[in-house]
Design an enzyme around this catalytic site. Structure first.
Site, PDB file in Angstrom:
ATOM      1  N   ARG A   1       0.881  -1.187   0.000  1.00  0.00           N
ATOM      2  CA  ARG A   1       0.000   0.000   0.000  1.00  0.00           C
ATOM      3  C   ARG A   1       0.909   1.225   0.000  1.00  0.00           C
ATOM      4  O   ARG A   1       1.705   1.412   0.908  1.00  0.00           O
ATOM      5  CB  ARG A   1      -0.941  -0.086   1.202  1.00  0.00           C
ATOM      6  CG  ARG A   1      -0.812   0.979   2.274  1.00  0.00           C
ATOM      7  CD  ARG A   1      -1.969   0.961   3.257  1.00  0.00           C
ATOM      8  NE  ARG A   1      -1.664   0.420   4.566  1.00  0.00           N
ATOM      9  CZ  ARG A   1      -0.951   1.042   5.510  1.00  0.00           C
ATOM     10  NH1 ARG A   1      -0.420   2.226   5.277  1.00  0.00           N
ATOM     11  NH2 ARG A   1      -0.746   0.477   6.676  1.00  0.00           N
TER      12      ARG A   1
ATOM     13  N   HIS B   1      -2.765   4.172   6.017  1.00  0.00           N
ATOM     14  CA  HIS B   1      -3.801   3.200   6.383  1.00  0.00           C
ATOM     15  C   HIS B   1      -5.181   3.789   6.075  1.00  0.00           C
ATOM     16  O   HIS B   1      -6.023   3.168   5.441  1.00  0.00           O
ATOM     17  CB  HIS B   1      -3.671   2.848   7.863  1.00  0.00           C
ATOM     18  CG  HIS B   1      -4.878   2.203   8.456  1.00  0.00           C
ATOM     19  ND1 HIS B   1      -5.343   0.971   8.039  1.00  0.00           N
ATOM     20  CD2 HIS B   1      -5.741   2.622   9.419  1.00  0.00           C
ATOM     21  CE1 HIS B   1      -6.430   0.657   8.724  1.00  0.00           C
ATOM     22  NE2 HIS B   1      -6.696   1.652   9.557  1.00  0.00           N
TER      23      HIS B   1
ATOM     24  N   TYR C   1       6.112   5.841  10.605  1.00  0.00           N
ATOM     25  CA  TYR C   1       6.566   4.467  10.877  1.00  0.00           C
ATOM     26  C   TYR C   1       7.350   3.819   9.735  1.00  0.00           C
ATOM     27  O   TYR C   1       7.772   2.681   9.854  1.00  0.00           O
ATOM     28  CB  TYR C   1       5.371   3.583  11.283  1.00  0.00           C
ATOM     29  CG  TYR C   1       4.175   3.596  10.351  1.00  0.00           C
ATOM     30  CD1 TYR C   1       4.149   2.802   9.215  1.00  0.00           C
ATOM     31  CD2 TYR C   1       3.060   4.380  10.637  1.00  0.00           C
ATOM     32  CE1 TYR C   1       3.052   2.795   8.374  1.00  0.00           C
ATOM     33  CE2 TYR C   1       1.944   4.385   9.803  1.00  0.00           C
ATOM     34  CZ  TYR C   1       1.941   3.592   8.674  1.00  0.00           C
ATOM     35  OH  TYR C   1       0.856   3.588   7.840  1.00  0.00           O
TER      36      TYR C   1
END
Lengths: 331, 354
Positions: B251, B255, B264
């Site tokens: 991806r 999110h 992250y």
């Protein structure tokens, strides 16, 4: 209307088996599943003989997995079957709670009725049989608080069969709580035919003028016993078996308390957040001005069901109900 | 374990078909269908993110990078098969359902959960992995009814840590239910990398425990997604039970629009690396190498896609206002007295509000 041609004497658990058998005959979409329900006929023998009679396609054992049993039953229900899933003890239903909450109860809501879940979950509940820990929980309020599921709890063989058939015919999910203490403790006449008892309707078990005592499931005999003791002292109790815990029969509660002006609610579940509180609310909404005294509750404490050496201390007894009756009479 | 489950690729990163036996199954119509749907879904995803940025829809979970896995697997389905998507699988449900109603769910509209007429698409599952036992159950009912319908259930890498993943696979395996468990391993569950999600090398190796066929595919290779899903569905239809597909993908974005992936991972560097493996770029390279590229057709497709998505947005923004009755009317087939009373009181309140 059905014409009853023949009845037979059955225990409560036999009436449940008879209800499943009736529906397995009646509708091909009905399947019965759960741990040990097949060859073994269930740990309490609720499904005894059904696999033999209907075959493994209709009555089958599953892996030991409550979330799996309920999750797959939801899928089957969405896809046209009428699953009757057994959870061996209601104290083991917690792993399936997520499935019930996130899918069973909301599939109709979130699809405006395109997909529905006509599922019945059968689960024995309640204390007093000296079972190991967890087995005896009475956590009906976890489900009456859950939007989208009906909760039913019979106390007699006649009601058990009729309510179970109604639950299976119901287009929505129904949790069918079976008072395991009463499985073999009560017997009664049960029609051999298919008959239904409307979900959401309570029943008068005893008429009286002084106090309304409301109970369900395993607490019904306790309430009845207390009513007998009260009668000996000249106090007449109207005993109501609620039979359905969601939706509660508001009309029967209002009718009775408006007549007696006093009310005692008995349940073995913990007091806080328990169904007794909803019953008090119903009385408050419908009958406040009729009341001669505050409503008393006789319940389990806000504790887990004790290990069985102490279990009896937490289960309402006729003596405790009698205390509450005296309390509302002498207020 | 990686050696036992080698990554299946039909087309390599340069668009070259590595297994030439597939070439006879690849024709102009199929390639065009793949390409149109891939660019359409990417444009949809970009549009949805823009709409969110403009405050025209709510929080939205993007899927850019996963189009190959979703479109390829969805096109492998028969019209009357069942699909259980998650909240990130719009490309799969739009491709299969040929409808954009799903977009409205990100505007808080229950209509977004409704399957297009005649389609067996369940609403996107928001809780993780809980749809997998349902998929097993739907497939068990198909088997019970001797139906030829198969079931596909989508889930991400994080879902494999949930008990319901294992319960779903176990039930499907025990009852030999006709279901394909289609995992999109996009390598992050929000911020948690796959290395922290599990201590096993692959997701597909978990199929061994359930004695079901498992394959690991390059999820950015639309040919692998399409042909391998087709095979798994055929197996299901032939009574050969469930299977597990791990589609390894990536991806690019966050999110959801409420997440910041730079916190992250090294977003720029990682994405640059993965762009070399992009499902659309790879198909374009294939088309150019194998004589399927036609500049005029591509331009026309892009124009069509733009119109289609503009139409979907227009449909979204011209929807009649949400109906307050929907709050109450679908809890049960027949409302309970509590809901009737609550509805009546609220409607009375609304009428009194001037």
């Amino acid at each position: 209307m059905i014409t009853i041609t023949k009845t037979k004497q059955l225990t409560l658990i036999q009436a449940i088996t008879d209800g499943m058998r009736t529906m397995l005959h009646e509708r091909e979409e009905v399947v019965v599943l759960g741990e040990d329900v097949g060859k073994n006929g269930g740990v309490f023998r609720a499904t005894d003989g059904l696999q033999e009679e209907f075959g493994e396609k209709r009555v089958f054992d599953t892996p030991l997995s409550e979330a799996g049993i309920i999750g797959s039953s939801i899928g089957m229900a969405i896809n046209g079957l009428l699953p009757v899933a057994e959870i061996q003890f209601s104290g083991f239903i917690y792993p399936a709670y997520e499935q019930i909450m996130t899918h069973a109860t909301r599939m109709r809501y979130r699809t405006k009725g395109v997909f529905t879940v006509p599922l019945v979950i059968r689960a024995p509940y309640g204390a007093g049989v000296r079972a190991p820990e967890i087995h005896s929980d009475s956590m009906e309020a976890l489900f009456t608080h859950m939007p989208g599921i009906k909760v039913v709890c019979p106390s007699s063989p006649y009601d058990a069969k009729g309510l179970l058939i109604s639950a299976i015919e119901d287009p929505d999910p129904v949790l069918f709580l079976e008072p395991l203490k009463l499985y073999r403790a009560v017997r009664g006449e049960v029609p051999e035919e298919k008959y239904e008892i409307e979900i959401g309707k309570g029943k008068y078990l005893r008429e009286g003028d002084d106090v309304t005592v409301i109970a369900w499931g395993a607490m019904v005999p306790v309430a009845m016993k207390a009513a007998e003791q009260a009668a000996e002292k000249g106090i007449t109790c109207e005993v109501i078996d609620l039979r359905t815990l969601y939706p509660i029969d508001r009309a029967i509660i209002a009718e009775s308390v408006q007549k007696t002006g006093r009310c005692v609610v008995v349940h073995e579940a913990p007091a806080t957040g328990g169904l007794g509180n909803d019953i008090i609310s119903i009385v408050n909404d419908t009958s406040f001005l009729y009341m001669k005294s505050p409503i008393e509750r006789v319940t389990g404490a806000d504790v887990h069901v004790p290990f069985w050496a102490l279990e009896e201390h937490n289960i309402p007894t006729p003596a405790r109900v009698m205390d509450a009756i005296n309390q509302v009479i002498n207020f | 374990m990686q050696e036992e489950f080698p990554m299946i690729r039909i087309m390599d990163q340069n668009g070259k078909i590595t297994d030439t036996s597939y070439l006879e199954q690849i024709d102009k119509a199929l390639v065009q269908q793949f390409y149109r749907q891939l660019i359409c879904m990417r444009a949809f995803d970009q549009k949805a993110i823009n709409l969110q940025r403009q405050g025209r829809i709510g929080t939205y979970p993007g899927f850019e990078g996963q189009e190959g896995a979703q479109v390829g697997s969805a096109l492998a389905l028969d019209e009357d098969d069942w699909m259980l998507p998650t909240y990130r699988d719009h490309a799969a449900s739009i491709t299969f359902g040929k409808s954009y109603t799903i977009l409205s769910s990100w505007n808080g509209r229950v209509e977004g959960n409704l399957p297009p007429e005649g389609k067996n698409i369940l609403p996107p599952s928001v809780p993780i992995a809980t749809q997998l036992p349902l998929a097993a159950g739907i497939a068990m009912a198909n088997k019970y009814k001797n139906s030829s319908q198969a079931v596909i259930a989508y889930f991400g890498d994080g879902a494999t840590s949930e008990g319901d993943f294992h319960e779903g696979l176990n039930f499907a395996s025990v009852f030999q239910a006709p279901v394909v468990f289609f995992n999109q391993n996009n390598q992050y569950a929000i911020s948690t990398p796959i290395s922290r999600q599990m201590n096993s090398e692959t997701i597909v190796q978990k199929s061994v425990a359930y004695e079901i066929p498992g394959i690991r595919i390059d999820g950015n290779d639309i040919f692998a997604a399409y042909f391998e899903t087709k095979k798994a569905l055929e197996r299901a239809r032939n009574g050969e039970g469930p299977s597990l597909i791990e589609a390894v993908t990536w991806r690019y974005g966050a999110h959801t629009t409420a997440d910041d992936p730079t916190k992250y991972r090294n977003q720029k560097e990682e994405n640059e690396k993965h762009r070399q493996n992009d499902p659309i770029t790879r198909l374009e390279l294939f088309m150019k190498a194998y004589g399927f590229w036609d500049e005029a057709v591509v331009e026309q497709l892009k124009e069509e896609v733009k119109e289609e998505i503009d139409g979907a947005v227009k449909d979204l923004e011209t929807m009649p206002p949400a109906d307050v009755n929907d709050i109450y009317d679908y809890m049960f087939e027949k409302p309970t007295w509590t809901i009737e009373q609550q509805k009546e009181e609220y409607i009375k309140h609304l009428r009194g509000v001037k």
